[in-house]
Each structure stands twice: as C-alpha cells, then as structure tokens.
Design an enzyme around this catalytic site. Structure first.
Site, PDB file in Angstrom:
ATOM      1  N   TYR A   1      15.561  -3.935   9.837  1.00  0.00           N
ATOM      2  CA  TYR A   1      16.359  -2.248  10.678  1.00  0.00           C
ATOM      3  C   TYR A   1      17.797  -3.397  10.485  1.00  0.00           C
ATOM      4  O   TYR A   1      17.977  -3.694  11.403  1.00  0.00           O
ATOM      5  CB  TYR A   1      15.487  -2.369  11.971  1.00  0.00           C
ATOM      6  CG  TYR A   1      13.768  -1.816  12.117  1.00  0.00           C
ATOM      7  CD1 TYR A   1      13.705  -0.477  11.505  1.00  0.00           C
ATOM      8  CD2 TYR A   1      13.778  -3.276  12.219  1.00  0.00           C
ATOM      9  CE1 TYR A   1      12.455  -0.677  11.935  1.00  0.00           C
ATOM     10  CE2 TYR A   1      11.820  -2.780  12.467  1.00  0.00           C
ATOM     11  CZ  TYR A   1      11.194  -1.416  11.951  1.00  0.00           C
ATOM     12  OH  TYR A   1       9.340  -0.990  12.173  1.00  0.00           O
TER      13      TYR A   1
ATOM     14  N   ASN B   1      10.112  -6.167   7.528  1.00  0.00           N
ATOM     15  CA  ASN B   1      10.367  -4.367   8.291  1.00  0.00           C
ATOM     16  C   ASN B   1      11.927  -4.957   8.976  1.00  0.00           C
ATOM     17  O   ASN B   1      12.233  -5.733   9.606  1.00  0.00           O
ATOM     18  CB  ASN B   1       9.746  -3.557   8.772  1.00  0.00           C
ATOM     19  CG  ASN B   1       8.631  -2.845   8.167  1.00  0.00           C
ATOM     20  OD1 ASN B   1       8.268  -2.672   7.453  1.00  0.00           O
ATOM     21  ND2 ASN B   1       8.271  -2.283   9.143  1.00  0.00           N
TER      22      ASN B   1
ATOM     23  N   ARG C   1      18.053  -5.821  13.257  1.00  0.00           N
ATOM     24  CA  ARG C   1      16.866  -6.762  13.544  1.00  0.00           C
ATOM     25  C   ARG C   1      15.048  -6.947  12.559  1.00  0.00           C
ATOM     26  O   ARG C   1      15.507  -5.805  11.297  1.00  0.00           O
ATOM     27  CB  ARG C   1      15.925  -6.226  14.468  1.00  0.00           C
ATOM     28  CG  ARG C   1      14.782  -5.692  15.592  1.00  0.00           C
ATOM     29  CD  ARG C   1      13.335  -5.446  15.410  1.00  0.00           C
ATOM     30  NE  ARG C   1      12.082  -5.939  16.308  1.00  0.00           N
ATOM     31  CZ  ARG C   1      10.958  -5.605  16.564  1.00  0.00           C
ATOM     32  NH1 ARG C   1      10.270  -4.099  15.216  1.00  0.00           N
ATOM     33  NH2 ARG C   1       9.860  -6.253  16.687  1.00  0.00           N
TER      34      ARG C   1
ATOM     35  N   TYR D   1       0.995  -1.007  -0.199  1.00  0.00           N
ATOM     36  CA  TYR D   1      -0.500   0.070  -0.285  1.00  0.00           C
ATOM     37  C   TYR D   1       0.975   1.070   0.182  1.00  0.00           C
ATOM     38  O   TYR D   1       2.204   1.224   0.509  1.00  0.00           O
ATOM     39  CB  TYR D   1      -0.843  -0.263   0.914  1.00  0.00           C
ATOM     40  CG  TYR D   1      -0.448  -0.393   2.327  1.00  0.00           C
ATOM     41  CD1 TYR D   1      -0.443   1.185   3.198  1.00  0.00           C
ATOM     42  CD2 TYR D   1       0.018  -1.219   3.243  1.00  0.00           C
ATOM     43  CE1 TYR D   1       0.394   1.565   4.630  1.00  0.00           C
ATOM     44  CE2 TYR D   1       0.978  -1.445   4.371  1.00  0.00           C
ATOM     45  CZ  TYR D   1       0.574   0.476   5.179  1.00  0.00           C
ATOM     46  OH  TYR D   1       1.455  -0.339   6.538  1.00  0.00           O
TER      47      TYR D   1
ATOM     48  N   HIS E   1       2.600   5.910  14.475  1.00  0.00           N
ATOM     49  CA  HIS E   1       1.462   5.504  13.130  1.00  0.00           C
ATOM     50  C   HIS E   1       0.495   4.521  13.735  1.00  0.00           C
ATOM     51  O   HIS E   1       0.679   4.368  14.471  1.00  0.00           O
ATOM     52  CB  HIS E   1       2.030   4.919  12.054  1.00  0.00           C
ATOM     53  CG  HIS E   1       2.456   3.801  12.025  1.00  0.00           C
ATOM     54  ND1 HIS E   1       4.120   3.593  12.450  1.00  0.00           N
ATOM     55  CD2 HIS E   1       2.033   2.468  12.088  1.00  0.00           C
ATOM     56  CE1 HIS E   1       4.405   2.310  12.611  1.00  0.00           C
ATOM     57  NE2 HIS E   1       2.866   1.446  12.228  1.00  0.00           N
TER      58      HIS E   1
ATOM     59  N   HIS F   1       1.618   4.078  16.967  1.00  0.00           N
ATOM     60  CA  HIS F   1       2.641   3.140  17.687  1.00  0.00           C
ATOM     61  C   HIS F   1       4.191   3.383  16.722  1.00  0.00           C
ATOM     62  O   HIS F   1       4.108   3.762  15.855  1.00  0.00           O
ATOM     63  CB  HIS F   1       2.541   1.448  18.465  1.00  0.00           C
ATOM     64  CG  HIS F   1       2.159   1.040  16.880  1.00  0.00           C
ATOM     65  ND1 HIS F   1       0.998   1.263  16.425  1.00  0.00           N
ATOM     66  CD2 HIS F   1       2.793   0.250  15.892  1.00  0.00           C
ATOM     67  CE1 HIS F   1       0.652   0.140  15.097  1.00  0.00           C
ATOM     68  NE2 HIS F   1       2.367  -0.137  14.896  1.00  0.00           N
TER      69      HIS F   1
ATOM     70  N   ASP G   1      -2.034   2.076  11.995  1.00  0.00           N
ATOM     71  CA  ASP G   1      -1.984   0.963  11.290  1.00  0.00           C
ATOM     72  C   ASP G   1      -3.390   1.575  10.432  1.00  0.00           C
ATOM     73  O   ASP G   1      -4.365   1.287  11.205  1.00  0.00           O
ATOM     74  CB  ASP G   1      -2.143  -0.926  10.885  1.00  0.00           C
ATOM     75  CG  ASP G   1      -0.856  -0.735  11.343  1.00  0.00           C
ATOM     76  OD1 ASP G   1       0.054  -0.087  11.906  1.00  0.00           O
ATOM     77  OD2 ASP G   1      -0.261  -1.932  11.117  1.00  0.00           O
TER      78      ASP G   1
END
Length: 361
Positions: free
Chosen positions: A179, A177, A261, A123, A188, A250, A190
């Site tokens: 990192y 994701n 991570r 998205y 943000h 969050h 979701d």
C-alpha cells in the site's frame, strides 16, 4: 462596516452569527428533549440518501460485537526490527521483479495505491467475476501464479512455525499487499469456500490499523464507524479465526495508511476449493508457462520504489476513460478500483436498507 465595528471581541461577533449553536447545546445538554437521554435516538447521516439511527441499545450491541471480534483475534510480536528490514528488502525485490515483467500474468494485480502479488495460489475476485457475490470466487488453475518465494518460507513462515503460530506445511498461499499512503482495501470476508482458517498476516514498513464492521461508500470515498479497530504494528503477527474471520467484514481504511505499508497474508486453500473453468473466457488455455506480465515502464530501469509513487494521475486517466469503456469490458478489468465503483452502484440499486455489505474477498 459600522455594525461589524460594534463588537470589541471577535468571539462575540462569531457567537452572534451562529446563535443556533447555543440553542443546540441547550436542547441536548441535559437530555430533556423528546424523553430521557437513555431513550433518545440520535441520527447520523452517512450519505446523501441514507440515514441510520443509533440508540444506546445499538451501542451496547456494537460493544458486544466488538468483544466477540477481539476474543477471536490473536496478535504476537515475533519479528525484530532487523528481521523486518531484511524482509522489507525482499519485498522491494518482488516489486522490482513485477515492474520488470518477470512474473506470470496472474501473479501481479495492480490497483491505484495498492499492488497485490499472489504466490502459490491466486484467485479471482471483484470485477474479475462473471457472477458477483459471496461464493463466486475461484482459484486460478495450477501454474498460473508463481510459486511461493524461498525467502518467504525461510524468513517468514519458518519463524511462525517455530513459535507455534501455525503448523508445519499449513501455508500454500502467500499474498503480498503493498500500500501507498491513502491506499485501502474494502470491507470483505476472506472466501470461506476458498481458504481454511486461521488467516495469518504479518505487517511491514509502518504501523497501521485493521478495522471490522465498516461500510464503504465512494465518490468521494468515505467509511462508516468501525465496530472494532485493531492496531497493527510493524513486525506484528495477526491471526484471525472464528467470529473475526467468518462473521464480520474487515478492511483497511485510507486514513489508516499514512506511510507505505506492506502485509504478507499466509493462508491454506481448501482441498475442494473451486478453480476457474478451463473454458472460462477469463483466461486462455495454457501453453507451457503463461505469458509474463509486460513491464509497465520498459524504457526505465527497474526501481523498487516505482510501484509505490502516488498514482493520482493514473486514477484520473482511468476516470476519464471510463465513459468510453463498454460495460462488458469494464467487468473484465482486474482493477479493484472498478469493482468498488460498481459495488456502490449495485448496492444502492438492489438493497439500500442493508448496513454492511458482506462481500467475500
């Protein structure tokens, strides 16, 4: 020099140079200045142009909110160290495939210190949006991101189903994701109009923390005190629903990513979730399989760790290029880094009084 030599103890010299520290302690030690300790307000400056007041009443409200967040989160330890290692090898393969340009254009979203890989559904968000704000996100058209890999179904989703975390057939969107130390994702929620609840995530490679109710500011980057901090261990499963998923933002703070991570986020899109219009300038019409992403370093052999080296130089180059990039072109960039800069500017210009920016992401 003679004056400095008159002190036999260095601590006495330092104390004489900062007398205001004793005055400060005496003034506030017993809460006798400006009323009782309970009624007194303490001011904390979070930026050069904003000041927030926090009283004991406010602290109690934050504690109540923290309890609401905690009560709507479930955490379970399902994956063993050996199972994590096997999944982490597969994540490395995803990184190598991305570097080699083997994925469709919208599968990979790169930003400094954070790479995002969309599978099943992807998205638009942030600077990719023509109009900003909650509710403006759109799913890509069918086929514009790669399918969920078989190993995600077998190694991650299947154990969650067998342990009763999610029902069979729930997941149709998987995002990885990845990192590097110092990476982050801004506060943000979701998108409610895109994803059903709950939101399920599984952590890999290292321990970290998920923070709720933070406010990000930039240049330099800084983050306000969170309402609630949730430790997330390697192999842990986190399930967000209710208040934690819908009513509070969050984020992941830079200071909470001390080692590489990765997190696999598993969600279900709503059947009525809006998609990018076929006439949108964001994408050109499809002709069969979308053009694959070009290899970033075609002259080098694909390296699973290549995407995870610190990108300080890349960030510097982006900052140096920024004045020469037009505003219209800058909004079209997919880098989350540009969205964060514009978010900070727009937030101060439009509503300097808001404490938390509720962005949908």
């Amino acid at each position: 020099m003679a004056a400095s030599g008159s002190y036999s103890d260095l601590r006495e010299k330092l104390k004489s140079m900062t007398p205001h520290r004793d005055d400060y302690k005496n003034k506030y030690a017993h809460g006798t200045s400006n009323g009782s300790r309970k009624d007194r307000k303490r001011k904390y400056r979070e930026s050069d142009d904003e000041e927030y007041e926090h009283s004991d009443d406010n602290a109690e409200q934050r504690e109540q909110e923290a309890r609401r967040v905690s009560s709507s989160i479930q955490q379970r330890s399902i994956f063993s160290s050996e199972e994590c290692a096997r999944i982490e090898e597969k994540i490395d393969e995803v990184v190598a495939n991305g570097e080699a340009g083997l994925y469709r254009e919208h599968t990979v979203d790169r930003a400094p210190l954070r790479n995002k890989y969309f599978f099943g559904e992807g998205y638009t968000y942030g600077a990719q949006l023509e109009k900003r704000g909650p509710g403006q996100e759109r799913l890509y058209r069918k086929g514009e991101v790669d399918d969920i890999p078989g190993w995600v179904h077998e190694l991650v989703i299947k154990p969650l189903v067998s342990n009763g975390v999610i029902p069979e057939g729930f997941v149709n969107s998987a995002v990885i994701n990845d990192y590097q130390p110092g990476g982050c994702i801004v506060s943000h929620v979701d998108p409610l109009h895109i994803f059903a609840r709950p939101i399920v995530s599984v952590s890999f490679f290292s321990d970290s923390a998920l923070c709720f109710g933070c406010r990000f500011q930039f240049k330099p980057i800084r983050v306000s005190e969170p309402v609630f901090v949730l430790p997330v261990r390697r192999g842990s499963v986190t399930v967000l629903s209710g208040y934690a998923a819908d009513e509070i933002t969050h984020c992941i703070r830079p200071q909470d990513i001390k080692q590489r991570r990765a997190v696999i986020i598993l969600r279900k899109t709503r059947p009525d979730a809006p998609r990018v219009d076929s006439d949108s300038p964001l994408n050109s019409p499809l002709k069969g399989r979308p053009t694959p992403l070009k290899a970033k370093r075609a002259h080098r052999k694909a390296d699973p760790d290549a995407a995870h080296r610190p990108r300080v130089l890349e960030m510097d180059k982006e900052e140096n290029r920024r004045p020469s990039i037009s505003r219209q072109h800058r909004h079209s960039l997919s880098s989350e880094n540009y969205w964060r800069r514009d978010q900070d500017h727009d937030e101060h210009r439009e509503s300097s009084g808001r404490k938390v920016k509720m962005s949908r992401h």
